[in-house]
Design a protein around this motif. Structure first.
Motif, PDB file in Angstrom:
ATOM      1  N   ILE A 200     -49.689  49.232  43.910  1.00  6.75           N
ATOM      2  CA  ILE A 200     -51.142  49.226  44.087  1.00  6.75           C
ATOM      3  C   ILE A 200     -51.536  48.477  45.355  1.00  6.75           C
ATOM      4  O   ILE A 200     -52.361  48.950  46.143  1.00  6.75           O
ATOM      5  N   LEU A 201     -50.929  47.319  45.573  1.00  8.06           N
ATOM      6  CA  LEU A 201     -51.277  46.526  46.762  1.00  8.06           C
ATOM      7  C   LEU A 201     -50.904  47.268  48.043  1.00  8.06           C
ATOM      8  O   LEU A 201     -51.646  47.217  49.031  1.00  8.06           O
ATOM      9  N   ASP A 202     -49.776  47.953  48.027  1.00 12.96           N
ATOM     10  CA  ASP A 202     -49.372  48.719  49.213  1.00 12.96           C
ATOM     11  C   ASP A 202     -50.372  49.844  49.480  1.00 12.96           C
ATOM     12  O   ASP A 202     -50.711  50.127  50.640  1.00 12.96           O
ATOM     13  N   TRP A 203     -50.831  50.496  48.406  1.00  9.80           N
ATOM     14  CA  TRP A 203     -51.810  51.569  48.586  1.00  9.80           C
ATOM     15  C   TRP A 203     -53.122  51.026  49.129  1.00  9.80           C
ATOM     16  O   TRP A 203     -53.693  51.587  50.085  1.00  9.80           O
ATOM     17  N   LEU A 204     -53.577  49.922  48.573  1.00 12.00           N
ATOM     18  CA  LEU A 204     -54.828  49.326  49.047  1.00 12.00           C
ATOM     19  C   LEU A 204     -54.706  48.910  50.509  1.00 12.00           C
ATOM     20  O   LEU A 204     -55.644  49.080  51.294  1.00 12.00           O
ATOM     21  N   ALA A 205     -53.548  48.388  50.882  1.00  8.81           N
ATOM     22  CA  ALA A 205     -53.348  47.957  52.272  1.00  8.81           C
ATOM     23  C   ALA A 205     -53.322  49.141  53.234  1.00  8.81           C
ATOM     24  O   ALA A 205     -53.591  48.978  54.429  1.00  8.81           O
ATOM     25  N   SER A 206     -52.992  50.328  52.715  1.00 10.74           N
ATOM     26  CA  SER A 206     -52.899  51.508  53.581  1.00 10.74           C
ATOM     27  C   SER A 206     -54.253  52.172  53.826  1.00 10.74           C
ATOM     28  O   SER A 206     -54.366  53.038  54.708  1.00 10.74           O
ATOM     29  N   LEU A 207     -55.273  51.787  53.058  1.00 11.80           N
ATOM     30  CA  LEU A 207     -56.566  52.453  53.177  1.00 11.80           C
ATOM     31  C   LEU A 207     -57.286  52.028  54.456  1.00 11.80           C
ATOM     32  O   LEU A 207     -57.256  50.860  54.843  1.00 11.80           O
ATOM     33  N   PRO A 208     -57.954  52.966  55.115  1.00 11.30           N
ATOM     34  CA  PRO A 208     -58.696  52.611  56.339  1.00 11.30           C
ATOM     35  C   PRO A 208     -59.900  51.736  56.021  1.00 11.30           C
ATOM     36  O   PRO A 208     -60.420  51.736  54.898  1.00 11.30           O
ATOM     37  N   THR A 209     -60.348  51.010  57.025  1.00 10.14           N
ATOM     38  CA  THR A 209     -61.478  50.095  56.865  1.00 10.14           C
ATOM     39  C   THR A 209     -62.740  50.815  56.403  1.00 10.14           C
ATOM     40  O   THR A 209     -63.512  50.278  55.605  1.00 10.14           O
ATOM     41  N   THR A 210     -62.928  52.034  56.877  1.00  7.29           N
ATOM     42  CA  THR A 210     -64.131  52.781  56.493  1.00  7.29           C
ATOM     43  C   THR A 210     -64.189  53.022  54.992  1.00  7.29           C
ATOM     44  O   THR A 210     -65.259  52.948  54.385  1.00  7.29           O
TER      45      THR A 210
END
Length: 282
Positions: A200-210
């Motif tokens: 989950i943390l890896d996925w959240l870290a991969s999301l763009p700022t927008t």
């Protein structure tokens, strides 16, 4: 072949190819004259040109069109069962269970995972090749959305069968933010498992700022899970970014109940962060 491999390199190569003789031979041919065997073994995947050429010419192209379609579309799955394959393909003329049994009978790089022959997986190198070919095919006809749709179909079936972790992984792969967030917030995700937390943390870290700015709850979730995982670095920054995103959305208006709850979570996370820093002081 006179490769003079170290014992650890041989063990790594055996694990990488899962004992597949053709794979070992192809790897050995590729390593001739290669100065760093350990690096080669680590990089030896289904995209390696020897493996790619062999599997495409000797395996994939010899299959019927329906089997090729089945292999490519179900390659998105880490493990397969008949009903799950049916859900991904949505083709009433093809039986997922019968196709899996056919693949096993013909020894087509498929591995049974239980004694009941219900769950299977593809040989890792073969699966990597299939996924690469699937995305190449989708890109050539501008159908990347089709691959995402296969992931969403898989996610739905897995959720309906109480396999929320895998359902989340496919929702994330499909870039279905709303679905992934809902699954992440649901009670079926065992967040106390380190592997789940890391996913989950890896996925959240991969999301763009927008995306994160549009959904401040994701930043708060990332901060909260980081604290649960014992990570404090960057937590305050995530909380501040979430507050800024909330303020931008509200623009002076009164927050609704959902936003109030989010603000409360931020306060709780900040208190937990302060307590963690205090407890770590000598």
């Amino acid at each position: 072949m006179g490769l003079n491999l170290a014992v650890k390199d041989i063990a790594a190569l055996e694990a990488r190819t899962e004992g597949w003789i053709a794979g070992l031979q192809l790897a050995a041919i590729s390593m001739r004259g290669y100065p760093d065997a350990a690096s080669f073994i680590k990089s030896f995947t289904g995209s390696h040109h020897f493996v790619l050429d062999y599997l495409v010419e000797e395996v994939l192209q010899q299959q019927s069109e329906s089997i090729q379609t089945f292999l490519l579309r179900t390659s998105i799955l880490d493990r397969l069962c008949g009903p799950l394959c049916d859900a991904v393909l949505l083709d009433p003329s093809v039986s997922g269970q019968e196709t899996l049994e056919y693949l096993e009978h013909t020894n087509l790089f498929i591995v049974p995972l239980d004694n009941e022959r219900r769950w299977y997986r593809y040989h890792h190198l073969f699966a990597e090749l299939l996924r690469q070919r699937l995305h190449q095919s989708a890109s050539s006809v501008n159908e990347e959305g089709g691959v995402a749709e296969y992931h969403i179909r898989a996610s739905r079936w897995l959720e309906n069968n109480n396999l929320e972790i895998e359902a989340f992984q496919h929702a994330a792969a499909a870039n279905d933010i709303e679905r992934a967030e809902r699954l992440m917030a649901g009670g079926g995700m065992p967040l106390h498992f380190r592997g789940v937390m890391t996913t989950i943390l890896d996925w959240l870290a991969s999301l763009p700022t927008t995306v994160l700015d549009a959904r401040p709850s994701l930043r708060v979730r990332s901060a909260t899970l980081s604290l649960v995982a014992g990570q404090t670095t960057g937590v305050e920054e995530k909380l501040q970014a979430a507050e800024a995103a909330i303020a931008a959305v509200l623009q002076g208006a009164e927050p609704d109940n959902k936003t109030r709850d989010l603000i409360g979570q931020i306060a709780t996370s900040r208190a937990t962060l302060a307590l963690t820093h205090y407890q770590r002081k000598p």
